[in-house]
Design an enzyme around this catalytic site. Structure first.
Site, PDB file in Angstrom:
ATOM      1  N   HIS A   1     -74.610  -9.023  -5.245  1.00  0.00           N
ATOM      2  CA  HIS A   1     -73.256  -8.710  -4.798  1.00  0.00           C
ATOM      3  C   HIS A   1     -72.503  -9.977  -4.400  1.00  0.00           C
ATOM      4  O   HIS A   1     -72.935 -10.708  -3.514  1.00  0.00           O
ATOM      5  CB  HIS A   1     -73.349  -7.761  -3.593  1.00  0.00           C
TER       6      HIS A   1
ATOM      7  N   HIS B   1     -62.904 -11.931  -2.802  1.00  0.00           N
ATOM      8  CA  HIS B   1     -62.960 -10.526  -2.408  1.00  0.00           C
ATOM      9  C   HIS B   1     -61.742 -10.092  -1.602  1.00  0.00           C
ATOM     10  O   HIS B   1     -61.042  -9.151  -1.958  1.00  0.00           O
ATOM     11  CB  HIS B   1     -64.228 -10.244  -1.600  1.00  0.00           C
TER      12      HIS B   1
END
Length: 291
Positions: free
Chosen positions: A39, A81
């Site tokens: 991730h 992100h």
């Protein structure tokens, strides 16, 4: 077996539905366990979504990395992100008075000046927010594979077109990449649908937990349903698997973000096809893909 060999085997069988491999591979999947995806790269051990994080995932033996793509003020695609730059960079120091520090309010050149590593530790000082081009080059260099999230597409009208154009320019829309090395996902069903309509050959995923009754609608444009780990059960996984996606293959389910062994084992017991984790090495050990 080496970590890389185990991971490669897990990836192969984990995508059996997409690649239409024979039943023997499905049996191998049960033995090897779910695909484990790093991730934001090796984000527990290096600054998330940076080239250093990709390299850390590679060093740990993980082929699949996940990232997040956004667009700058001048139309460049970058990998980060948060829609706000403050958490993971020194933007407040470099550009004081420019609050709220949203990615879309800064040019690519301005973002390239930011330190995106120091927050994770002094040894990462000088790490940068990569452009998508830089990121793709490093993933290719490492012979890795990409689970790409189009982040908050409602903030960036037309970003799907931009992403596909850049992927094509960088050689990521050839047969090998499309069939074996690329999945595009988003929390926005409209964005996933747009990608599917523009390039029906690309494997797509929807981030979320649609109601079971809504799964047939999602199966028209998404090959994967990717929910948070706290929202699913064995019955839900089975419900997803009961449908076929736009490529005529069984829908798959990758869950996120699993960061401990107990949860990883529980997800594997549910029959998930993939687990997305900040600590992929911990998950791999827990679900049977050890060193």
């Amino acid at each position: 077996m080496s970590a890389r060999a185990v991971t490669a085997t897990a990836v192969l069988v984990g995508f059996v539905g997409i690649l239409a491999l024979p039943g023997a591979a499905e049996a191998a999947q049960q033995h090897e366990g779910p695909v484990v995806v790093a991730h934001r790269g090796g984000s527990q051990y290096a600054p998330e979504n940076t080239l250093q994080a990709i390299d850390k995932a590679d060093k740990l033996g993980f082929d699949w990395v996940e990232n997040d793509v956004q667009r700058t003020k001048d139309g460049r695609l970058v990998v980060i992100h948060d829609t706000n730059l403050a958490r993971t960079t020194n933007v407040e120091k470099v550009f004081p008075g420019r609050a709220p520090y949203n990615v879309r309010d800064f040019t690519a050149a301005q973002i390239a000046k930011l330190d995106a590593g120091s927050w994770k530790g002094a040894k990462f000082t000088g790490a940068r927010i990569p452009t998508l081009t830089q990121y793709l080059d490093r993933v290719d260099h490492n012979h890795q594979k990409l689970l790409m999230e189009i982040k908050d597409p409602e903030l960036y009208p037309g970003i799907e077109r931009d992403v596909l154009r850049l992927l094509g320019k960088e050689g990521w829309l050839n047969r090998d990449h499309v069939r074996n090395r690329l999945v595009i996902q988003s929390f926005s069903a409209a964005s996933v649908r747009t990608v599917h309509e523009r390039r029906p050959d690309i494997t797509t995923g929807f981030l979320g937990t649609p109601a079971k009754d809504d799964l047939p609608r999602y199966a028209r444009f998404a090959d994967l349903i990717n929910p948070g780990n706290g929202t699913i059960s064995a019955r839900y996984v089975a419900a997803v698997h009961a449908f076929r996606g736009p490529h005529g293959k069984r829908l798959q389910l990758f869950t996120w973000t699993v960061n401990d062994a107990a949860t990883a084992r529980r997800m594997a017991g549910f029959g998930v096809d993939g687990i997305i984790s900040n600590v992929p090495d911990v998950v791999r050990k827990a679900v049977g893909g050890g060193e």
